[in-house]
Design a protein around this motif. Structure first.
Motif, mmCIF file in Angstrom:
data_model
loop_
_atom_site.group_PDB
_atom_site.id
_atom_site.type_symbol
_atom_site.label_atom_id
_atom_site.label_comp_id
_atom_site.label_asym_id
_atom_site.label_seq_id
_atom_site.Cartn_x
_atom_site.Cartn_y
_atom_site.Cartn_z
ATOM 1 N N ALA A 1 0.794 -1.226 0.000
ATOM 2 C CA ALA A 1 0.000 0.000 0.000
ATOM 3 C C ALA A 1 0.825 1.274 0.000
ATOM 4 O O ALA A 1 0.315 2.351 -0.321
ATOM 5 C CB ALA A 1 -0.943 -0.007 1.206
ATOM 6 N N GLN B 1 -6.027 0.671 -6.356
ATOM 7 C CA GLN B 1 -5.552 0.626 -4.965
ATOM 8 C C GLN B 1 -6.033 -0.693 -4.369
ATOM 9 O O GLN B 1 -7.114 -0.781 -3.810
ATOM 10 C CB GLN B 1 -6.061 1.823 -4.174
ATOM 11 C CG GLN B 1 -5.451 3.145 -4.650
ATOM 12 C CD GLN B 1 -5.967 4.335 -3.869
ATOM 13 O OE1 GLN B 1 -7.170 4.590 -3.817
ATOM 14 N NE2 GLN B 1 -5.065 5.093 -3.268
ATOM 15 N N GLY C 1 2.834 -0.177 4.709
ATOM 16 C CA GLY C 1 1.996 -0.842 3.737
ATOM 17 C C GLY C 1 2.533 -2.139 3.179
ATOM 18 O O GLY C 1 1.887 -2.764 2.338
ATOM 19 N N ALA D 1 -3.209 0.331 3.527
ATOM 20 C CA ALA D 1 -3.234 1.789 3.429
ATOM 21 C C ALA D 1 -3.663 2.447 4.734
ATOM 22 O O ALA D 1 -3.383 3.627 4.973
ATOM 23 C CB ALA D 1 -4.160 2.216 2.299
#
Length: 352
Positions: free
Chosen positions: A42, A76, A92, A82
């Motif tokens: 992330a 994403q 992440g 995240a």
């Protein structure tokens, strides 16, 4: 463009995670289908930026009727990672609950067993549900690209030998500086996809024409700039056009003339002592055996307070650590060498 969400229930009350999925419907059933995801780690955001600009291009193509194969994009892919902020720093890469790399421990299933990934999901942790759902989506496509980045890095890719040299078109389209030919023996996302592609029913296939599973390393973590992301999105567009997933008669790919090396040719340069790192060479530079790569200041102010790190083999500096404080044994660089750099590497990934 069709927009949907994957909803992953959390492992504690009142929590859920949402993963946007963007789909472009193709007009030709014979065209290859594509799955692209970014930010599985992330805190690696170049791929998210590239996905943003690629979707702009795909929306234009959709309006013009130039989407031939189904294209699925997850810009994403890891909202769980995240949300992991530790003392103001995004964490992440590893799941803080299980201490596991988000890009490890993907299930290894044959392509015909794809739907088994979604069985009994409620008994799985949120991270495992996310992994199984992402892998299930990817196995519905023929061309699978997992967008990552390194620390400080040239642009390169990990590509299973089963997809090489056919995948040289991707390297050419993105003007990569190197390709690392992996052995497909880990549980990373890309290699789990490759595992399934090589096991379509019957014996394991040595080559898988028309399919691809690849990890793209889009330079370094801080290489998130609009012009750079647009150029990489254009590179992905050229690849999709060359494979027939989108229509663009103007695309002509050059021959890829960069190094394509097995993982045994990647020299992992590590710190001999802890201290402050002074680099003498940058990513993208070529070095000769004996060249001074870095100096580690182990005892500041002392006449004998430094240790030199020199190249054992000639090659291309593909990656470099951004951390200037290093622990003993810490990674400093990866050098892509023309000759075998190690004989003790276990099958699988180069690092955790």
């Amino acid at each position: 463009m069709q927009i949907s969400e994957i909803i992953i229930g959390g492992d504690t009350p009142g929590i859920e995670w949402r993963v946007p999925v963007l789909r472009f419907k193709g007009s030709d059933a014979k065209a290859p289908s594509v799955y692209i995801q970014a930010a599985l780690h992330a805190d690696e955001l170049p791929g998210t930026a590239v996905s943003h600009f690629l979707c702009e291009r795909l929306r234009e193509a959709e309006a013009d009727g130039d989407i031939l194969g189904d294209v699925t994009i997850v810009p994403q892919a890891n909202p769980i990672g995240a949300a992991q902020s530790h003392f103001g720093e995004l964490q992440g890469r590893f799941d803080l609950a299980s201490r596991t790399n988000f890009n490890r421990d993907f299930p290894l299933v044959a392509l015909g067993e794809r739907d088994s990934l979604l069985e009994n999901l409620q008994g799985q942790t949120a991270v495992n549900r996310l992994k199984r759902t992402l892998l299930h989506m990817a196995l519905g496509a023929e061309l699978v690209l997992d967008l990552h980045c390194d620390d400080e890095s040239v642009q390169y890719a990990y590509i299973d030998e089963a997809f090489w040299p056919e995948a040289a078109d991707l390297a050419a389209a993105l003007k990569m500086e190197a390709v690392f030919l992996s052995d497909g023996e880990s549980t990373a996302f890309e290699e789990a996809v490759g595992y399934a592609f090589k096991r379509q029913g019957g014996e394991k296939l040595a080559q898988v024409p028309g399919r691809l599973a690849v990890t793209l390393e889009l330079r370094g973590r801080r290489d998130v700039y609009p012009q750079m992301a647009k150029e990489d999105a254009d590179g992905l567009w050229r690849f999709l056009a060359a494979r027939g997933a989108v229509r663009d008669a103007s695309v002509e790919l050059p021959r890829f003339d960069g190094p394509a090396l097995p993982l045994d040719n990647i020299a992992m340069v590590r710190a001999l002592e802890p201290g402050t790192v002074l680099f003498h060479k940058d990513v993208g530079e070529r070095v000769e055996a004996g060249d001074l790569l870095a100096t580690i200041v182990t005892r500041p102010g002392m006449a004998d307070g430094t240790v030199e790190i020199r190249a054992e083999l000639a090659g291309l500096i593909a990656t470099r650590s951004s951390d200037r404080s290093v622990r003993r044994g810490g990674d400093l660089m990866k050098i892509a060498c023309g000759a075998r750099a190690r004989s003790d590497r276990k099958p699988g990934t180069l690092e955790d």
